[in-house]
Design a protein around this motif. Structure first.
Motif, PDB file in Angstrom:
ATOM      1  N   THR A   1      48.306  12.764  40.452  1.00  0.00           N
ATOM      2  CA  THR A   1      49.425  12.033  39.861  1.00  0.00           C
ATOM      3  C   THR A   1      50.449  11.668  40.936  1.00  0.00           C
ATOM      4  O   THR A   1      50.313  12.039  42.101  1.00  0.00           O
ATOM      5  CB  THR A   1      50.115  12.878  38.782  1.00  0.00           C
ATOM      6  N   ASN A   2      51.502  10.968  40.522  1.00  0.00           N
ATOM      7  CA  ASN A   2      52.591  10.616  41.431  1.00  0.00           C
ATOM      8  C   ASN A   2      53.552  11.769  41.659  1.00  0.00           C
ATOM      9  O   ASN A   2      54.436  11.686  42.520  1.00  0.00           O
ATOM     10  CB  ASN A   2      53.390   9.432  40.872  1.00  0.00           C
ATOM     11  N   ASN A   3      53.425  12.814  40.867  1.00  0.00           N
ATOM     12  CA  ASN A   3      54.391  13.907  40.919  1.00  0.00           C
ATOM     13  C   ASN A   3      53.990  14.962  41.938  1.00  0.00           C
ATOM     14  O   ASN A   3      52.811  15.132  42.253  1.00  0.00           O
ATOM     15  CB  ASN A   3      54.513  14.544  39.533  1.00  0.00           C
ATOM     16  N   VAL A   4      54.987  15.677  42.435  1.00  0.00           N
ATOM     17  CA  VAL A   4      54.756  16.766  43.377  1.00  0.00           C
ATOM     18  C   VAL A   4      55.473  18.009  42.886  1.00  0.00           C
ATOM     19  O   VAL A   4      56.470  17.933  42.169  1.00  0.00           O
ATOM     20  CB  VAL A   4      55.232  16.408  44.804  1.00  0.00           C
ATOM     21  N   SER A   5      54.944  19.167  43.286  1.00  0.00           N
ATOM     22  CA  SER A   5      55.559  20.439  42.916  1.00  0.00           C
ATOM     23  C   SER A   5      56.779  20.701  43.787  1.00  0.00           C
ATOM     24  O   SER A   5      57.066  19.968  44.737  1.00  0.00           O
ATOM     25  CB  SER A   5      54.545  21.570  43.081  1.00  0.00           C
ATOM     26  N   ALA A   6      57.488  21.770  43.476  1.00  0.00           N
ATOM     27  CA  ALA A   6      58.653  22.151  44.271  1.00  0.00           C
ATOM     28  C   ALA A   6      58.269  22.453  45.714  1.00  0.00           C
ATOM     29  O   ALA A   6      59.094  22.310  46.629  1.00  0.00           O
ATOM     30  CB  ALA A   6      59.332  23.364  43.638  1.00  0.00           C
TER      31      ALA A   6
ATOM     32  N   ASN B   1      53.413  19.985  46.863  1.00  0.00           N
ATOM     33  CA  ASN B   1      51.991  19.758  46.603  1.00  0.00           C
ATOM     34  C   ASN B   1      51.810  18.696  45.512  1.00  0.00           C
ATOM     35  O   ASN B   1      52.409  18.819  44.435  1.00  0.00           O
ATOM     36  CB  ASN B   1      51.312  21.051  46.155  1.00  0.00           C
ATOM     37  N   PRO B   2      51.010  17.659  45.758  1.00  0.00           N
ATOM     38  CA  PRO B   2      50.742  16.675  44.702  1.00  0.00           C
ATOM     39  C   PRO B   2      50.144  17.354  43.472  1.00  0.00           C
ATOM     40  O   PRO B   2      49.273  18.222  43.588  1.00  0.00           O
ATOM     41  CB  PRO B   2      49.745  15.722  45.356  1.00  0.00           C
ATOM     42  N   ILE B   3      50.602  16.955  42.297  1.00  0.00           N
ATOM     43  CA  ILE B   3      50.161  17.597  41.060  1.00  0.00           C
ATOM     44  C   ILE B   3      48.932  16.889  40.508  1.00  0.00           C
ATOM     45  O   ILE B   3      48.865  15.658  40.455  1.00  0.00           O
ATOM     46  CB  ILE B   3      51.302  17.597  40.030  1.00  0.00           C
ATOM     47  N   ILE B   4      47.956  17.694  40.095  1.00  0.00           N
ATOM     48  CA  ILE B   4      46.677  17.200  39.584  1.00  0.00           C
ATOM     49  C   ILE B   4      46.650  17.328  38.068  1.00  0.00           C
ATOM     50  O   ILE B   4      46.929  18.406  37.522  1.00  0.00           O
ATOM     51  CB  ILE B   4      45.506  17.983  40.216  1.00  0.00           C
ATOM     52  N   ALA B   5      46.319  16.233  37.385  1.00  0.00           N
ATOM     53  CA  ALA B   5      46.188  16.235  35.931  1.00  0.00           C
ATOM     54  C   ALA B   5      44.709  16.292  35.562  1.00  0.00           C
ATOM     55  O   ALA B   5      43.852  15.795  36.301  1.00  0.00           O
ATOM     56  CB  ALA B   5      46.833  14.991  35.331  1.00  0.00           C
ATOM     57  N   PRO B   6      44.365  16.895  34.419  1.00  0.00           N
ATOM     58  CA  PRO B   6      42.958  16.978  34.010  1.00  0.00           C
ATOM     59  C   PRO B   6      42.435  15.615  33.573  1.00  0.00           C
ATOM     60  O   PRO B   6      43.162  14.823  32.974  1.00  0.00           O
ATOM     61  CB  PRO B   6      42.984  17.954  32.830  1.00  0.00           C
ATOM     62  N   TYR B   7      41.168  15.345  33.890  1.00  0.00           N
ATOM     63  CA  TYR B   7      40.519  14.128  33.405  1.00  0.00           C
ATOM     64  C   TYR B   7      39.365  14.515  32.492  1.00  0.00           C
ATOM     65  O   TYR B   7      38.568  15.382  32.852  1.00  0.00           O
ATOM     66  CB  TYR B   7      39.987  13.271  34.564  1.00  0.00           C
ATOM     67  N   PRO B   8      39.231  13.856  31.333  1.00  0.00           N
ATOM     68  CA  PRO B   8      40.198  12.915  30.770  1.00  0.00           C
ATOM     69  C   PRO B   8      41.360  13.596  30.065  1.00  0.00           C
ATOM     70  O   PRO B   8      42.364  12.962  29.772  1.00  0.00           O
ATOM     71  CB  PRO B   8      39.349  12.123  29.785  1.00  0.00           C
ATOM     72  N   ASN B   9      41.205  14.925  29.796  1.00  0.00           N
ATOM     73  CA  ASN B   9      42.251  15.677  29.107  1.00  0.00           C
ATOM     74  C   ASN B   9      42.013  17.172  29.310  1.00  0.00           C
ATOM     75  O   ASN B   9      41.027  17.583  29.930  1.00  0.00           O
ATOM     76  CB  ASN B   9      42.286  15.312  27.611  1.00  0.00           C
ATOM     77  N   TRP B  10      42.915  17.972  28.789  1.00  0.00           N
ATOM     78  CA  TRP B  10      42.801  19.428  28.921  1.00  0.00           C
ATOM     79  C   TRP B  10      41.619  19.979  28.127  1.00  0.00           C
ATOM     80  O   TRP B  10      40.947  20.904  28.578  1.00  0.00           O
ATOM     81  CB  TRP B  10      44.095  20.103  28.454  1.00  0.00           C
ATOM     82  N   GLU B  11      41.373  19.424  26.949  1.00  0.00           N
ATOM     83  CA  GLU B  11      40.336  19.981  26.085  1.00  0.00           C
ATOM     84  C   GLU B  11      38.959  19.913  26.732  1.00  0.00           C
ATOM     85  O   GLU B  11      38.196  20.881  26.675  1.00  0.00           O
ATOM     86  CB  GLU B  11      40.328  19.245  24.733  1.00  0.00           C
ATOM     87  N   LEU B  12      38.620  18.791  27.369  1.00  0.00           N
ATOM     88  CA  LEU B  12      37.304  18.685  27.990  1.00  0.00           C
ATOM     89  C   LEU B  12      37.198  19.549  29.248  1.00  0.00           C
ATOM     90  O   LEU B  12      36.101  19.809  29.719  1.00  0.00           O
ATOM     91  CB  LEU B  12      36.964  17.233  28.309  1.00  0.00           C
ATOM     92  N   ASN B  13      38.316  20.003  29.784  1.00  0.00           N
ATOM     93  CA  ASN B  13      38.316  20.904  30.930  1.00  0.00           C
ATOM     94  C   ASN B  13      38.453  22.371  30.515  1.00  0.00           C
ATOM     95  O   ASN B  13      38.511  23.247  31.376  1.00  0.00           O
ATOM     96  CB  ASN B  13      39.467  20.556  31.882  1.00  0.00           C
TER      97      ASN B  13
END
Length: 442
Positions: free
Chosen positions: A96-101, A104-116
């Motif tokens: 994602t475009n976001n970074v942690s404090a 570190n670049p933040i990673i989102a689940p693909y396609p969603n949390w449920e499938l992961n």
């Protein structure tokens, strides 16, 4: 879901010291991490995941990367994180475009949390590698394993990158894998160039690194078959790895797969190698696509699989070939990306291969490598590297940068090397040549 195209624009090429002299790297660092961080819904969800052991900060190790760009869908950088140890909340994600404090670049689940979700056999258990194809599909190879335990059958999934939904799941038949099998690499062969009405004519070639086998999936007929060959095994003399001062042993078999360009007769070459090896081998895909040949005999046509006589300078993990017939591959002990122009030098190995880039820090363990087409149509190379050898020796430190995603235009990466198709047979690596900033697409 768009990945931050903004972050991929006008990337300034970093300076690095090699052999006592300043030089300009051809590969640009797009993302880097000390430790992977994930896009939990909120701080409470992250805390609960840590308490329950679903997330162990510092434990997740990324292995592969791929890049997808379409004008309407935007740009996405995919990343895979296999669950060969506990504490990995997401096995397939995107950056994602976001970074942690901690930056570190933040990673989102693909396609969603449920499938992961761990233990969801209808979802994704553990992914080493995935691949975007020319039909706007993401192919995902799921080992079905948590650590050494086979908690779900291994399977191949295809996703629509237009709708981010599952198109098809294919669980592999039990007689095509062993208890210790591990499906780690895939190469997607779209036979008709990715035209909309021909995308069903697709084959996927799959490396079983510990079962020492190659599997072929026929998408149109929804079937697969297993192939055995002596060239899929590890080479005992190359089972010890020396990387950046660390040494470990790993007797892994077939792992690196790369498809050559389509020939006039419609055939392609599949190049492959074992991890514990310095030998590259090849086979025509017309042979391995022959279902009737291997249906009842996985050991058929053993001499159609051929090794090159010369070797490369080091063991290698990931590799890919561009549309011009140039093969790119990591060189583990050399901390480098190697290359081979199959058109100029039909025989692989030895002095016929070149060095595209060297970096003792960011090229320690290239485990993911893809060739893609960017917005302008120019070929790009995307590489995921890590200090994986430190994981193997138990010396990985969370206060050091451990993971990198890097990219370059292929034409720039091999410029002035033996692999440059515009450079004849001259071999003149120049680390001091300046390049324009990389203009990746939004």
């Amino acid at each position: 879901m768009g990945l931050g195209g903004d972050r991929l624009l006008s990337i300034i090429i970093p300076l690095v010291v090699l052999g006592g002299c300043a030089s300009i790297d051809k590969l640009r660092v797009i993302y880097s991490w000390k430790a992977l961080e994930f896009a939990f819904p909120n701080a409470a969800a992250r805390k609960l995941a840590i308490q329950e052991g679903r997330f162990i900060p510092g434990a997740p190790i990324p292995i592969d990367v791929d890049f997808y760009h379409k004008a309407k869908q935007g740009s996405v950088v995919f990343i895979s994180i296999p669950r060969f140890q506990n504490g990995v909340p997401v096995t397939l994600g995107y950056v994602t475009n976001n970074v942690s404090a901690d930056g570190n670049p933040i990673i989102a689940p693909y396609p969603n949390w449920e499938l992961n979700r761990l233990g969801n056999c209808e979802g994704i258990i553990s992914v080493y590698r995935m691949q975007v194809d020319s039909c706007d599909r993401l192919w995902v190879l799921d080992t079905g394993k948590l650590g050494e335990r086979q908690i779900c059958p291994p399977k191949l999934l295809s996703f629509s990158l237009r709708t981010n939904t599952v198109l098809k799941q294919y669980p592999f038949p039990k007689d095509q894998y062993k208890d210790d099998s591990l499906f780690v690499t895939l190469a997607v062969d779209v036979r008709c160039g990715g035209t909309t009405d021909k995308c069903h004519e697709t084959f996927v070639y799959i490396a079983d690194v510990t079962g020492f086998a190659l599997l072929v999936y026929d998408h149109q007929n929804y079937r697969s078959w297993k192939i055995n060959n002596n060239l899929f095994y590890p080479y005992p003399s190359y089972g010890t790895f020396h990387i950046s001062g660390d040494t470990f042993d790993l007797m892994d078999g077939i792992i690196g797969l790369a498809l050559g360009p389509m020939k006039q007769d419609g055939d392609r070459i599949l190049y492959f190698h074992s991890l514990a090896s310095r030998v590259e081998s090849w086979v025509p895909t017309s042979v391995i696509r022959n279902y009737t040949l291997f249906r009842d005999n996985p050991d058929a046509e053993p001499r159609m699989f051929r090794p090159f006589a010369m070797e490369r300078s080091s063991q290698s993990v990931a590799q890919a070939m561009d549309k011009d017939g140039v093969l790119y591959f990591g060189l583990l002990s050399d901390l480098a990306i190697g290359c081979w122009n199959s058109i100029t030098y039909p025989e692989y190995g030895g002095t016929n291969t070149g060095i595209a880039d060297v970096n003792p820090q960011t090229l320690q363990f290239p485990s993911g490598l893809k060739i893609t087409n960017g917005k302008t149509g120019r070929q790009e190379i995307w590489i995921l590297t890590s200090s994986f050898q430190k994981y193997m020796t138990g010396s990985m430190h969370p206060n050091e940068t451990n993971f990198w995603i890097q990219a370059a235009y292929t034409s720039e990466l091999i410029h002035d090397t033996k692999c440059d198709p515009n450079n004849g047979n001259n071999f003149n690596i120049s680390h001091n040549r300046g390049y324009l900033p990389l203009q990746f697409a939004k």
